[in-house]
Design a protein around this motif. Structure first.
Motif, PDB file in Angstrom:
ATOM      1  N   HIS A   1      11.530   2.535  14.719  1.00 44.82           N
ATOM      2  CA  HIS A   1      12.055   1.200  14.475  1.00 44.82           C
ATOM      3  C   HIS A   1      11.005   0.224  13.949  1.00 44.82           C
ATOM      4  CE1 HIS A   1      15.831  -0.837  14.625  1.00 44.82           C
ATOM      5  NE2 HIS A   1      15.269  -1.924  15.129  1.00 44.82           N
ATOM      6  N   VAL A   2       9.764   0.379  14.367  1.00 43.78           N
ATOM      7  CA  VAL A   2       8.711  -0.444  13.755  1.00 43.78           C
ATOM      8  C   VAL A   2       8.678  -0.164  12.261  1.00 43.78           C
ATOM      9  CG1 VAL A   2       6.231  -0.891  13.634  1.00 43.78           C
ATOM     10  CG2 VAL A   2       7.313  -0.534  15.856  1.00 43.78           C
ATOM     11  N   GLU A   3       8.719   1.111  11.929  1.00 43.11           N
ATOM     12  CA  GLU A   3       8.680   1.509  10.532  1.00 43.11           C
ATOM     13  C   GLU A   3       9.861   0.930   9.750  1.00 43.11           C
ATOM     14  OE1 GLU A   3       6.462   4.322  13.110  1.00 43.11           O
ATOM     15  OE2 GLU A   3       8.426   3.350  13.186  1.00 43.11           O
ATOM     16  N   HIS A   4      11.026   0.923  10.375  1.00 40.90           N
ATOM     17  CA  HIS A   4      12.211   0.375   9.707  1.00 40.90           C
ATOM     18  C   HIS A   4      12.049  -1.113   9.446  1.00 40.90           C
ATOM     19  CE1 HIS A   4      16.299  -0.482   8.597  1.00 40.90           C
ATOM     20  NE2 HIS A   4      16.497  -1.237   9.664  1.00 40.90           N
ATOM     21  N   HIS A   5      11.471  -1.844  10.401  1.00 43.15           N
ATOM     22  CA  HIS A   5      11.285  -3.280  10.189  1.00 43.15           C
ATOM     23  C   HIS A   5      10.165  -3.569   9.196  1.00 43.15           C
ATOM     24  CE1 HIS A   5      14.017  -5.667  12.730  1.00 43.15           C
ATOM     25  NE2 HIS A   5      14.146  -4.537  13.404  1.00 43.15           N
ATOM     26  N   LEU A   6       9.207  -2.675   9.090  1.00 40.95           N
ATOM     27  CA  LEU A   6       8.166  -2.842   8.080  1.00 40.95           C
ATOM     28  C   LEU A   6       8.731  -2.695   6.672  1.00 40.95           C
ATOM     29  CD1 LEU A   6       5.261  -0.797   9.714  1.00 40.95           C
ATOM     30  CD2 LEU A   6       5.221  -3.252   9.223  1.00 40.95           C
ATOM     31  N   MET A   7       9.599  -1.717   6.487  1.00 41.61           N
ATOM     32  CA  MET A   7      10.177  -1.444   5.169  1.00 41.61           C
ATOM     33  C   MET A   7      11.669  -1.167   5.333  1.00 41.61           C
ATOM     34  SD  MET A   7       7.091   0.911   3.517  1.00 41.61           S
ATOM     35  CE  MET A   7       7.790   0.911   1.855  1.00 41.61           C
TER      36      MET A   7
ATOM     37  N   ASP B   1       7.671   9.801   7.407  1.00 38.52           N
ATOM     38  CA  ASP B   1       6.478   9.757   6.554  1.00 38.52           C
ATOM     39  C   ASP B   1       5.724   8.449   6.760  1.00 38.52           C
ATOM     40  OD1 ASP B   1       7.205  12.221   5.434  1.00 38.52           O
ATOM     41  OD2 ASP B   1       8.419  11.250   3.894  1.00 38.52           O
ATOM     42  N   LEU B   2       6.471   7.355   6.828  1.00 35.88           N
ATOM     43  CA  LEU B   2       5.829   6.063   7.080  1.00 35.88           C
ATOM     44  C   LEU B   2       5.200   6.033   8.466  1.00 35.88           C
ATOM     45  CD1 LEU B   2       5.150   3.181   6.290  1.00 35.88           C
ATOM     46  CD2 LEU B   2       7.455   2.501   6.989  1.00 35.88           C
TER      47      LEU B   2
ATOM     48  N   THR C   1       0.811  -1.212   0.000  1.00 30.06           N
ATOM     49  CA  THR C   1       0.000   0.000   0.000  1.00 30.06           C
ATOM     50  C   THR C   1       0.845   1.262   0.000  1.00 30.06           C
ATOM     51  OG1 THR C   1      -1.671  -1.210   1.260  1.00 30.06           O
ATOM     52  CG2 THR C   1      -1.898   1.178   1.187  1.00 30.06           C
ATOM     53  N   LEU C   2       2.005   1.206   0.668  1.00 29.83           N
ATOM     54  CA  LEU C   2       2.801   2.420   0.856  1.00 29.83           C
ATOM     55  C   LEU C   2       4.133   2.375   0.106  1.00 29.83           C
ATOM     56  CD1 LEU C   2       2.100   2.889   4.668  1.00 29.83           C
ATOM     57  CD2 LEU C   2       0.998   4.045   2.752  1.00 29.83           C
ATOM     58  N   GLY C   3       4.214   1.530  -0.898  1.00 24.86           N
ATOM     59  CA  GLY C   3       5.443   1.425  -1.677  1.00 24.86           C
ATOM     60  C   GLY C   3       5.847   2.728  -2.342  1.00 24.86           C
ATOM     61  N   HIS C   4       4.873   3.630  -2.534  1.00 28.67           N
ATOM     62  CA  HIS C   4       5.179   4.906  -3.184  1.00 28.67           C
ATOM     63  C   HIS C   4       6.099   5.789  -2.333  1.00 28.67           C
ATOM     64  CE1 HIS C   4       1.772   5.807  -0.510  1.00 28.67           C
ATOM     65  NE2 HIS C   4       2.252   7.038  -0.476  1.00 28.67           N
ATOM     66  N   LEU C   5       6.273   5.435  -1.044  1.00 32.29           N
ATOM     67  CA  LEU C   5       7.155   6.231  -0.189  1.00 32.29           C
ATOM     68  C   LEU C   5       8.627   6.025  -0.535  1.00 32.29           C
ATOM     69  CD1 LEU C   5       5.477   5.785   3.320  1.00 32.29           C
ATOM     70  CD2 LEU C   5       5.362   7.777   1.810  1.00 32.29           C
ATOM     71  N   ARG C   6       8.933   4.921  -1.234  1.00 32.80           N
ATOM     72  CA  ARG C   6      10.330   4.668  -1.590  1.00 32.80           C
ATOM     73  C   ARG C   6      10.828   5.714  -2.586  1.00 32.80           C
ATOM     74  NH1 ARG C   6       8.424  -0.786  -1.653  1.00 32.80           N
ATOM     75  NH2 ARG C   6       9.349  -2.017   0.025  1.00 32.80           N
ATOM     76  N   THR C   7      12.001   6.231  -2.298  1.00 30.26           N
ATOM     77  CA  THR C   7      12.639   7.189  -3.199  1.00 30.26           C
ATOM     78  C   THR C   7      14.088   6.755  -3.423  1.00 30.26           C
ATOM     79  OG1 THR C   7      13.166   8.588  -1.286  1.00 30.26           O
ATOM     80  CG2 THR C   7      11.168   9.133  -2.529  1.00 30.26           C
TER      81      THR C   7
END
Length: 330
Positions: A288-294, A304-305, A37-43
């Protein structure tokens, strides 16, 4: 959202597209759902921004070194503290290179990571191999972390005050890490392979440990030649008295007393929002949750995540002070 005495409720954000406060479709809670769903955050990786981070770290380290070599304790003590903090900050920057998120080139990431880990006796190749397995195995009995704090995740069992005090002394002194460095340095001097690693990784680990040993020997020799305890003021005191405890303070909460046998990052990992200074100092690792998610999301996009998934966090604190205050009250 479920809360416990180890958690702080996060107010929901305003609804996003599709009616969900995060933009993640209702009911989605898995890592795959978030990534899809949030793959668009990748830059793209921004090497120039990382170079600026390195430059600032080098500048502050240089200021600390100048102060630590002044003749008066009023300058030396702040210098040692600043140096130790920069050693710990460099380890957080090194974490970015482990994931190939500092520079676009693999070689540039490796050599930046090698130099960043040197002050805290961290082999880039050993840390990278162990850390990537940690991402793969977290939530399973196979999980192992590079930094061993003894009672790694704070097993909740009856213990005497003496045992509790000893456990925290071991954690904050990072004795296990220094002991493992000595073991691995001994292997490197003997030319032995690193158990469980490929021949290439073992060779790199040996070379990196030899580099640390050579640097330590060279600084000790310079200290002897000039008749000054430079190696003590510029390395050993900042490392043992400041960098170790500071590093444990910011890294230990990541999974401490979370559900580490649950493969869901929302259950096995903690986020600490903190303030801009700490977000800079931890290089975004507080999310850190965000880092482990992506794990491959550029560090700069973790806030942003966080805004997208914050209402799903099970283990969350608004600051490091709040985390440790809650821990003491328990």
């Amino acid at each position: 959202m479920k809360t416990t005495d180890d958690q702080t409720r996060v107010p929901p954000a305003s609804p996003g597209p599709g009616g969900d406060a995060t933009g993640v479709r209702p009911g989605a809670a898995t890592r795959a759902d978030v990534r899809n769903t949030l793959g668009h955050l990748r830059t793209e990786v921004d090497g120039r921004r990382f170079a600026l981070k390195l430059a600032l770290c080098a500048l502050l380290t240089g200021i600390g070194a100048v102060l630590a070599t002044r003749p008066h304790l009023a300058a030396r003590v702040p210098g040692v503290i600043l140096l130790g903090c920069m050693f710990a900050h460099a380890a957080e920057l090194q974490h970015q290179t482990l994931h190939g998120l500092g520079f676009r080139g693999r070689r540039a990431n490796r050599w930046a990571g090698v130099l960043l880990g040197l002050p805290m006796l961290i082999s880039f190749s050993a840390y990278r191999a162990t850390h990537l397995r940690h991402h793969r195995d977290l939530g399973t009995p196979a999980n192992r972390e590079f930094f061993d704090y003894g009672d790694q995740y704070g097993a909740d069992r009856p213990r005497s005050r003496t045992r509790v005090g000893r456990d925290w002394l071991v954690r904050f002194s990072m004795l296990h890490h220094y002991g493992m460095f000595l073991v691995d340095a001994g292997r490197a001097l003997r030319g032995a392979d690193h158990p469980g690693e490929t021949a290439t990784t073992s060779r790199r680990i040996r070379h990196e440990h030899l580099l640390v040993v050579a640097t330590l020997v060279a600084l000790t020799a310079v200290s002897a030649l000039v008749g000054s305890a430079l190696v003590g003021w510029l390395w050993l005191a900042p490392l043992l008295l400041v960098a170790g405890p500071v590093h444990a303070t910011v890294e230990l909460p990541e999974h401490f007393r979370c559900e580490t046998l649950n493969e869901d990052p929302f259950a096995n990992t903690r986020t600490i929002r903190s303030n801009r200074l700490m977000t800079w100092f931890t290089n975004g690792n507080n999310f850190h949750v965000e880092h482990h998610l992506m794990p491959n999301l550029p560090i700069e996009r973790l806030p942003d995540l966080h805004r997208q998934v914050r209402h799903r966090l099970l283990h969350f604190h608004p600051s490091y002070v709040d985390f440790f205050r809650t821990l003491v009250r328990r």
